[in-house]
Design a protein around this motif. Structure first.
Motif, PDB file in Angstrom:
ATOM      1  N   ASP A1111       6.226  -3.681   9.678  1.00  0.00           N
ATOM      2  CA  ASP A1111       6.848  -3.144   8.473  1.00  0.00           C
ATOM      3  C   ASP A1111       6.930  -4.189   7.375  1.00  0.00           C
ATOM      4  O   ASP A1111       7.209  -5.376   7.634  1.00  0.00           O
ATOM      5  CB  ASP A1111       8.265  -2.647   8.782  1.00  0.00           C
ATOM      6  N   TYR A1112       6.677  -3.678   6.107  1.00  0.00           N
ATOM      7  CA  TYR A1112       6.847  -4.552   4.940  1.00  0.00           C
ATOM      8  C   TYR A1112       8.259  -4.415   4.414  1.00  0.00           C
ATOM      9  O   TYR A1112       8.899  -3.369   4.594  1.00  0.00           O
ATOM     10  CB  TYR A1112       5.871  -4.176   3.828  1.00  0.00           C
ATOM     11  N   PRO A1113       8.774  -5.442   3.713  1.00  0.00           N
ATOM     12  CA  PRO A1113      10.084  -5.310   3.075  1.00  0.00           C
ATOM     13  C   PRO A1113      10.083  -4.152   2.067  1.00  0.00           C
ATOM     14  O   PRO A1113       9.037  -3.763   1.544  1.00  0.00           O
ATOM     15  CB  PRO A1113      10.291  -6.653   2.365  1.00  0.00           C
ATOM     16  N   GLU A1114      11.254  -3.622   1.817  1.00  0.00           N
ATOM     17  CA  GLU A1114      11.362  -2.467   0.930  1.00  0.00           C
ATOM     18  C   GLU A1114      10.787  -2.743  -0.454  1.00  0.00           C
ATOM     19  O   GLU A1114      10.083  -1.917  -1.034  1.00  0.00           O
ATOM     20  CB  GLU A1114      12.841  -2.069   0.790  1.00  0.00           C
ATOM     21  N   GLU A1115      11.091  -3.940  -0.999  1.00  0.00           N
ATOM     22  CA  GLU A1115      10.598  -4.278  -2.329  1.00  0.00           C
ATOM     23  C   GLU A1115       9.082  -4.242  -2.387  1.00  0.00           C
ATOM     24  O   GLU A1115       8.480  -3.770  -3.363  1.00  0.00           O
ATOM     25  CB  GLU A1115      11.084  -5.671  -2.761  1.00  0.00           C
ATOM     26  N   VAL A1116       8.439  -4.728  -1.287  1.00  0.00           N
ATOM     27  CA  VAL A1116       6.974  -4.763  -1.242  1.00  0.00           C
ATOM     28  C   VAL A1116       6.423  -3.339  -1.241  1.00  0.00           C
ATOM     29  O   VAL A1116       5.488  -2.994  -1.981  1.00  0.00           O
ATOM     30  CB  VAL A1116       6.488  -5.546  -0.007  1.00  0.00           C
ATOM     31  N   GLY A1117       7.019  -2.474  -0.426  1.00  0.00           N
ATOM     32  CA  GLY A1117       6.544  -1.094  -0.364  1.00  0.00           C
ATOM     33  C   GLY A1117       6.650  -0.394  -1.711  1.00  0.00           C
ATOM     34  O   GLY A1117       5.722   0.309  -2.147  1.00  0.00           O
ATOM     35  N   CYS A1118       7.774  -0.592  -2.372  1.00  0.00           N
ATOM     36  CA  CYS A1118       7.957   0.048  -3.687  1.00  0.00           C
ATOM     37  C   CYS A1118       6.965  -0.502  -4.697  1.00  0.00           C
ATOM     38  O   CYS A1118       6.416   0.253  -5.521  1.00  0.00           O
ATOM     39  CB  CYS A1118       9.383  -0.167  -4.169  1.00  0.00           C
ATOM     40  N   LEU A1119       6.738  -1.822  -4.651  1.00  0.00           N
ATOM     41  CA  LEU A1119       5.792  -2.418  -5.592  1.00  0.00           C
ATOM     42  C   LEU A1119       4.364  -1.943  -5.324  1.00  0.00           C
ATOM     43  O   LEU A1119       3.583  -1.717  -6.261  1.00  0.00           O
ATOM     44  CB  LEU A1119       5.860  -3.944  -5.539  1.00  0.00           C
ATOM     45  N   LEU A1120       4.021  -1.787  -4.054  1.00  0.00           N
ATOM     46  CA  LEU A1120       2.675  -1.291  -3.732  1.00  0.00           C
ATOM     47  C   LEU A1120       2.507   0.142  -4.218  1.00  0.00           C
ATOM     48  O   LEU A1120       1.438   0.530  -4.709  1.00  0.00           O
ATOM     49  CB  LEU A1120       2.428  -1.384  -2.229  1.00  0.00           C
ATOM     50  N   ARG A1121       3.559   0.972  -4.044  1.00  0.00           N
ATOM     51  CA  ARG A1121       3.514   2.325  -4.589  1.00  0.00           C
ATOM     52  C   ARG A1121       3.360   2.286  -6.126  1.00  0.00           C
ATOM     53  O   ARG A1121       2.619   3.056  -6.711  1.00  0.00           O
ATOM     54  CB  ARG A1121       4.795   3.084  -4.231  1.00  0.00           C
ATOM     55  N   PHE A1122       4.101   1.363  -6.728  1.00  0.00           N
ATOM     56  CA  PHE A1122       4.016   1.215  -8.186  1.00  0.00           C
ATOM     57  C   PHE A1122       2.594   0.866  -8.607  1.00  0.00           C
ATOM     58  O   PHE A1122       2.036   1.469  -9.544  1.00  0.00           O
ATOM     59  CB  PHE A1122       4.996   0.127  -8.648  1.00  0.00           C
ATOM     60  N   LEU A1123       1.985  -0.122  -7.914  1.00  0.00           N
ATOM     61  CA  LEU A1123       0.628  -0.553  -8.272  1.00  0.00           C
ATOM     62  C   LEU A1123      -0.390   0.555  -8.038  1.00  0.00           C
ATOM     63  O   LEU A1123      -1.345   0.717  -8.801  1.00  0.00           O
ATOM     64  CB  LEU A1123       0.253  -1.799  -7.482  1.00  0.00           C
ATOM     65  N   GLU A1124      -0.181   1.330  -6.980  1.00  0.00           N
ATOM     66  CA  GLU A1124      -1.098   2.431  -6.695  1.00  0.00           C
ATOM     67  C   GLU A1124      -1.078   3.454  -7.844  1.00  0.00           C
ATOM     68  O   GLU A1124      -2.129   3.875  -8.333  1.00  0.00           O
ATOM     69  CB  GLU A1124      -0.680   3.103  -5.380  1.00  0.00           C
ATOM     70  N   ASP A1125       0.132   3.830  -8.288  1.00  0.00           N
ATOM     71  CA  ASP A1125       0.241   4.782  -9.395  1.00  0.00           C
ATOM     72  C   ASP A1125      -0.175   4.148 -10.726  1.00  0.00           C
ATOM     73  O   ASP A1125      -0.709   4.821 -11.614  1.00  0.00           O
ATOM     74  CB  ASP A1125       1.675   5.306  -9.505  1.00  0.00           C
ATOM     75  N   PHE A1126       0.072   2.856 -10.848  1.00  0.00           N
ATOM     76  CA  PHE A1126      -0.336   2.133 -12.051  1.00  0.00           C
ATOM     77  C   PHE A1126      -1.848   2.236 -12.239  1.00  0.00           C
ATOM     78  O   PHE A1126      -2.342   2.514 -13.335  1.00  0.00           O
ATOM     79  CB  PHE A1126       0.106   0.664 -11.942  1.00  0.00           C
ATOM     80  N   CYS A1127      -2.575   1.999 -11.149  1.00  0.00           N
ATOM     81  CA  CYS A1127      -4.041   2.107 -11.206  1.00  0.00           C
ATOM     82  C   CYS A1127      -4.473   3.537 -11.528  1.00  0.00           C
ATOM     83  O   CYS A1127      -5.409   3.761 -12.305  1.00  0.00           O
ATOM     84  CB  CYS A1127      -4.649   1.669  -9.873  1.00  0.00           C
ATOM     85  N   LYS A1128      -3.790   4.503 -10.929  1.00  0.00           N
ATOM     86  CA  LYS A1128      -4.185   5.902 -11.099  1.00  0.00           C
ATOM     87  C   LYS A1128      -4.015   6.356 -12.550  1.00  0.00           C
ATOM     88  O   LYS A1128      -4.923   6.968 -13.123  1.00  0.00           O
ATOM     89  CB  LYS A1128      -3.343   6.785 -10.170  1.00  0.00           C
ATOM     90  N   TYR A1129      -2.867   6.031 -13.160  1.00  0.00           N
ATOM     91  CA  TYR A1129      -2.593   6.533 -14.503  1.00  0.00           C
ATOM     92  C   TYR A1129      -3.240   5.693 -15.604  1.00  0.00           C
ATOM     93  O   TYR A1129      -3.527   6.197 -16.692  1.00  0.00           O
ATOM     94  CB  TYR A1129      -1.084   6.608 -14.737  1.00  0.00           C
ATOM     95  N   SER A1130      -3.456   4.408 -15.342  1.00  0.00           N
ATOM     96  CA  SER A1130      -4.055   3.551 -16.379  1.00  0.00           C
ATOM     97  C   SER A1130      -5.563   3.419 -16.224  1.00  0.00           C
ATOM     98  O   SER A1130      -6.209   2.744 -17.024  1.00  0.00           O
ATOM     99  CB  SER A1130      -3.431   2.157 -16.330  1.00  0.00           C
ATOM    100  N   HIS A1131      -6.118   4.093 -15.187  1.00  0.00           N
ATOM    101  CA  HIS A1131      -7.555   4.014 -14.895  1.00  0.00           C
ATOM    102  C   HIS A1131      -8.003   2.571 -14.683  1.00  0.00           C
ATOM    103  O   HIS A1131      -9.087   2.168 -15.096  1.00  0.00           O
ATOM    104  CB  HIS A1131      -8.382   4.643 -16.026  1.00  0.00           C
ATOM    105  N   THR A1132      -7.089   1.798 -14.058  1.00  0.00           N
ATOM    106  CA  THR A1132      -7.414   0.406 -13.726  1.00  0.00           C
ATOM    107  C   THR A1132      -8.098   0.366 -12.362  1.00  0.00           C
ATOM    108  O   THR A1132      -7.666   1.044 -11.418  1.00  0.00           O
ATOM    109  CB  THR A1132      -6.134  -0.451 -13.690  1.00  0.00           C
TER     110      THR A1132
END
Length: 1152
Positions: A1111-1132
């Motif tokens: 398991d990853y720490p909670e902060e890491v999981g949330c940040l990874l979710r953030f980066l995943e959506d960041f890529c999706k919406y910004s077409h990065t």
């Protein structure tokens, strides 16, 4: 030299003519600007008065300018307000100052001219000599008269307090150094204390003190006054020869005397004999006069304060005198209406009849115009007692007389002009035929002509030959002597018939009769002179009724409604009103001034506006019937399906309903017949096409109906306890139904009124929406776009303004935009990608795919693009405020700390020694969180709405205009490749020049077609913000742990209600903020996130808890979710993220 006063070599005459010409041009500019005074300068609105009272100052500013300037400079809000005000109004202030200055210069130039004449600059020419010349006395009188008119109109149309505010506002913006005449102009334009329409009455010694501010030589004015009293300087008596019409013949002089008397008020007060002479000659039967182009004055009120003038006028306004005059004129109305109608009988007014009855018709028209003039002026007297005494007849009869008179004048002028054009040809034809008849008779009595068998008579042969020679010698230009000679020749031919040799021959007698007929026609042709039309033009002058004629608009419209074909008579009336142009333009054209174009355009434009106003009843009546058609087509007439059972065919026939529909349609076509029967007419210098006039009227009424429907429908209840989206959907559905009914019915009637209905609908609907969007966007602009500057607003087809319902919004477009924001509020809703907004409590859809479809049906493509544009302005404003606030807070207290913190994390490829510093940093910048949360969620919410709008536009463009979509798409890709090629090899692939509008034009098409991505656009340009990537990183880090992943919805949701705001708008907002800065900011932000993720994982692996190494720490999981959506919406690309976080970390987390 005096005889050639206006000759090309006469400098004195030409200079005076130029002064008078300029005076007429100045008055036209005064009239034009008086209708464009910015409302804010009147300070009538309480809110505006409170807002601008400190910067809109009157002449009290001149007493202590330093005090007022320091008061403004010490208040930052006033400084900003004045800067905005200056930027928005400097152009109109400049025009007003030039107007006031030109009035002052006109007076000084006239004063200098009179001084030069007095000094003998113009050799052998004196004021007395000028006043002895017919042109000279006219021009000198007009020059002084126009000066007085300027002062009167300026004080009536641009009130004193408004003038002072305009001048001081311009003075403060321009500075006194650049305005050398400002003191003199202020002295002239200072408030007189008189306010038009005020119940206080006029001030003491007004307007004589006002007229004395820049005085003219009293001796000159006295001489001019003497000449006006004694002479008929315009020879009006030739047009009105009857003694009872003397006051009308001298009406122009009477108006000039009224104005010029204010320069010498001693006559008004003390010169009883002179005033009696003036009244007895000019005002014996009238006391309401038009002193300039329809601006009227009631002398019984105007001369009330002046002893001599009041006493002299007393005889005119006695009840007995008024009763006698009004009875005469009202009786004349009935008699003249019958007489004019007898002339207008179909087929009567032909060339022969007109030639035989010129004098009778002109006399009739003269009487008609005198009667119309007296009644239109005096039924509008300012004194109620006198007005009631005069107003005893029917105004409908007066209007009927006006229409009939105008029609008779129109027909007479056309036929007479045709006779005048062919006068010489007709003269020569009749002269030749008469001469040839005499030659033939001469040859007949020679006894040598074959088959005549008549005894030779040398005397008769010579006599007829001599007659032929005399006929040939007749000259049509010498009308008096020629007429006398023709009468003598006719009498001679009548006498020669008594000779036995002639009396016994019917053939000879027939020749003589025909010759006398030819000679009779020649006499009539001689009487066809241009002077007839000139005198008729003077008699038919309607410039006195320019303002009063507005009182008859309702009656005219009632007449059109009752009989649409009466528009033909109205056309003649409109042409009669063109006489308005004669007075101001005659001198301007005489000196060939370049002002003639602008002055003609102004007065012609005013006339055309009046024509439109009268004829707008046609489209209004059409739309009343159109409402019935809309109701029938929407609610009564059933749509015919593709297949119908034979038994049900009668039900779908709906014969009664379709009969009513056909009847209503026929009514509309009848209304348009009348206006389309008008021929193209030149009104002044503006050509009025009846078809265009009808179309403009239909457009005007259509705009009003659409705008009212939108304003009434798009009103939303705020502060509702439950935002369920039903109200929005219901309002949009209602509007869609209303507009669809309008559109279908409009298309239905287009063929019956000969217009292109769909084109008009699209053009006007787009103009309406764009105008309201423009006005809504004004609240975000420093330099606002006023109606006079708007490309969408029109004088002929105005878009109405409505009172504001919502304090935040100016009009219905703003209300709709803010209602969408309210329904999609990220604090109360949950956004699911590509689906819509939901209520997180009951999972009910609030705004979804159906909402955007309803938006398209109701406000159309133009409404969607307009909303998109408005949202862009909102975002720009929010981003500018956000950057300024952040910069200010960082510079104030966080700059050193953030720099130190950022330095401690460098290089980002390494791992920091502890996580504690992150927590310390987050606590330190906690004051920025509210600002960051507010801006990121608001921007994200707007961007998501804009993406939905873009998707809707994109979808409909593909469906409705596939070829257009493909063309734009290919063009867009080609340009992108060209731009990329330019950056790879700038020398070989140059960038388009600055004046090339290809990119901006294409961008507008792409936005309308939905071929864009709102998330990746740059909305503002800003200088670099120090340590901004680090601030954004700390903010994101502080917020992501407030969310948790919902596997059912596949989206992050808030953990606690108090932290309630939506995940997706938060991410999109962060993307939008970063997009406004250099791409390095985004890279730094991602580097900080990657560094933190690696640091957390490293620490968690080194210190495993509960044997959960996977398991990853909670902060890491949330940040990874953030980066995943960041890529999706910004077409990065994920590869960019993988530069900072190893890919296996993502793979491991998302596969758990």
């Amino acid at each position: 030299m005096v005889k050639e006063f206006l000759g090309e070599g006469s400098e004195a005459g030409q200079n005076l003519l130029r002064i008078v010409s300029r005076g007429n041009a100045i008055i036209a500019e005064l009239l034009r600007l008086s209708s464009h005074i910015p409302p804010v300068f009147r300070l009538e609105d309480k809110l505006e008065a409170k807002k601008y009272s400190d910067i809109l100052l009157d002449f009290k500013y001149l007493s202590n300018p330093d005090f007022y300037e320091s008061k403004i400079e010490e208040n930052r809000e006033l400084v900003d307000l004045e800067a905005d005000f200056r930027e928005n109004h400097i152009d109109i202030l400049l025009r007003f100052y030039h107007l006031f200055e030109s009035i002052y210069k006109y007076i000084k130039d006239l004063e200098r001219y009179l001084l030069d004449v007095d000094k003998g600059v113009y050799i052998h020419l004196t004021i007395e000599a000028i006043l002895m010349n017919s042109d000279g006395k006219q021009l000198l009188s007009e020059a002084i008269y126009l000066y007085g008119v300027m002062l009167i109109l300026m004080d009536n149309l641009i009130e004193g307090p408004v003038r002072e505010r305009l001048l001081i506002s311009y003075l403060r913006n321009k500075g006194p150094v650049d305005l050398p005449l400002i003191d003199d102009v202020c002295k002239l334009c200072k408030s007189t204390g008189y306010l038009p329409g005020s119940t206080k009455g006029r001030p003491l010694n007004y307007p004589e003190e006002y007229f004395a501010r820049v005085p003219l030589p009293e001796s000159v004015i006295s001489m001019v006054m003497g000449r006006l009293r004694s002479d008929d300087i315009y020879n009006g008596s030739s047009s009105f020869p009857q003694p009872e019409h003397r006051s009308v013949a001298l009406a122009t002089q009477g108006c000039m005397i009224y104005v010029i008397l204010y320069f010498i008020p001693d006559i008004l007060n003390n010169k009883n004999a002179i005033m009696r002479e003036v009244v007895d000659k000019f005002f014996p039967d009238n006391w309401v006069i038009s002193f300039f182009l329809g601006f009227t004055v009631d002398l019984s009120i105007a001369w009330e304060p002046y002893k001599a003038a009041k006493s002299a006028l007393a005889n005119t306004i006695t009840i007995e005198n008024i009763t006698n005059i009004q009875q005469k004129h009202w009786n004349d109305v009935t008699v003249l209406n019958k007489l004019v109608n007898s002339y207008l009988v179909e087929g009567l007014l032909v060339e022969e009849y007109i030639v035989d009855n010129i004098h009778k018709i002109i006399t009739c028209l003269r009487r008609c115009n005198v009667t119309i003039r007296w009644l239109t002026l005096h039924t509008n007297a300012s004194t109620k007692k006198l007005k009631d005494l005069v107003n005893i007849g029917s105004q409908d009869e007066v209007l009927s007389l006006l229409l009939n008179t105008a029609q008779l004048e129109f027909v007479f002028k056309n036929i007479f002009q045709s006779l005048l054009n062919t006068r010489d040809t007709r003269w020569e034809e009749n002269k030749k035929m008469a001469s040839d008849s005499m030659i033939e008779l001469s040859e007949y009595f020679s006894g040598e002509k074959a088959l005549t068998r008549v005894q030779k008579n040398e005397n008769l042969q010579k006599y007829f030959f001599d007659i032929s020679q005399k006929i040939n010698s007749l000259d049509s230009q010498e009308s008096t002597s020629t007429g006398r000679k023709i009468q003598q020749l006719s009498q001679a031919l009548e006498e020669v018939e008594q000779f036995p040799q002639i009396d016994s021959s019917n053939t000879v007698k027939q020749f003589l009769i025909e010759t006398r007929q030819f000679l009779s026609k020649m006499i009539k042709i001689v009487n066809i002179r241009e002077e007839v039309l000139i005198n008729l033009a003077v008699c038919a002058d309607m410039s006195y009724a320019w303002d009063i004629i507005n009182n008859y608009v309702d009656q005219m419209q009632r007449g059109i409604k009752a009989d649409p074909k009466c528009v033909l008579k109205l056309r003649a009336t409109f042409l009669k009103l063109v006489s308005l142009l004669d007075l101001p333009l005659v001198r301007i054209s005489q000196c060939m001034s370049p002002d003639i174009k602008s002055v003609s355009e102004y007065y012609s434009g005013e006339l055309v506006a009046y024509v439109r106003r009268v004829l707008e009843i046609v489209p209004k009546s059409m739309f009343l019937i159109l409402k019935q058609i809309i109701h029938m087509q929407t609610n009564t007439i059933q749509e015919l399906p593709t297949k119908v059972d034979k038994e049900k065919l009668r039900d779908f026939a709906q014969l009664d309903q379709r009969y009513e529909l056909a009847k209503a349609t026929h009514s509309i076509s009848v209304f348009t017949e009348g206006i389309l029967a008008m021929e193209t007419t030149l009104v002044g210098i503006v050509q009025v096409d009846p078809k265009q006039l009808l179309e403009d009227g239909i457009r005007k009424e259509l705009v009003l109906q659409i705008a009212q429907a939108m304003d009434r429908t798009l009103v939303f209840q705020r502060n509702q306890k439950s935002q369920d989206g039903l109200e929005l959907a219901n309002k949009l559905t209602e509007l869609a139904n209303i507009l669809d009914g309008f559109r279908r019915s409009f298309q239905y009637i287009q063929d019956y009124v000969n217009i292109q209905g769909l084109r008009i609908w699209q053009e006007e609907f787009s103009r309406i929406v764009n105008y309201y969007v423009e006005q809504e966007c004004n609240s975000f602009l420093k330099k606002k776009i006023y109606d006079r500057q708007s490309t969408y607003q029109s004088v002929a087809i105005p878009i109405p303004k409505f009172p504001t319902v919502d304090p935040q919004s100016i009009n219905m477009i703003g209300r709709l935009a803010r209602e969408l924001l309210q329904q999609t509020n990220c604090k109360t809703t949950l956004y699911l990608n590509q689906i819509g907004w939901f209520d997180p409590q009951n999972q009910k859809e609030l705004v979804g795919v159906g909402t955007w479809s309803l938006l398209h049906q109701s406000v159309g493509i133009f409404g969607l693009t307009g909303l998109d544009k408005l949202y862009c302005f909102m975002m720009v404003k929010d981003l500018q405020v956000f950057v300024a606030q952040t910069r200010q807070l960082v510079e104030k207290s966080l700059k050193v700390f953030i720099n130190e913190f950022e330095e401690s994390l460098r290089p980002t490829t390494t791992l920091p020694d502890s996580l504690q510093r992150y927590q310390v940093a987050m606590d330190r910048i906690k004051s920025l969180y509210p600002i960051f949360i507010d801006i990121s969620t608001k921007l994200g919410q707007i961007q998501l709405i804009r993406r939905q709008i873009s998707n809707q536009l994109n979808f409909h463009c593909k469906i409705d205009s596939k070829m257009l979509f493909n063309s734009l798409d290919i063009m867009n890709r080609s340009l992108l490749k060209d731009i990329q090629a330019h950056f790879h090899r700038p020398e070989q692939n140059p960038y388009p020049s600055d004046d090339n509008t290809l990119l901006s034009d294409l961008a507008q098409f792409l936005d309308t077609a939905g071929i864009n991505d709102p998330f990746t656009k740059i909305y503002i340009t800003t200088s670099p913000l120090e340590a901004f990537p680090c601030l954004i990183f700390l903010f994101v880090l502080s917020q992501v742990t407030k969310f948790q992943f919902n596997s059912k919805l596949n989206v992050m949701v808030p953990k606690k209600q108090k932290n309630l705001y939506d995940w997706t708008p938060f991410i999109v907002g962060i993307i939008t903020i970063l997009q406004q800065f250099h791409s390095l900011h985004t890279q730094k932000f991602l580097a900080f996130v990657g560094q933190y993720v690696r640091c957390q994982i490293n620490i968690s692996l080194a210190n495993p808890k509960d044997n959960k190494e996977d398991d990853y720490p909670e902060e890491v999981g949330c940040l990874l979710r953030f980066l995943e959506d960041f890529c999706k919406y910004s077409h990065t690309s994920r590869k960019l993220i993988e530069e900072y976080i190893p890919p296996y970390i993502f793979d491991h987390y998302f596969n758990i």
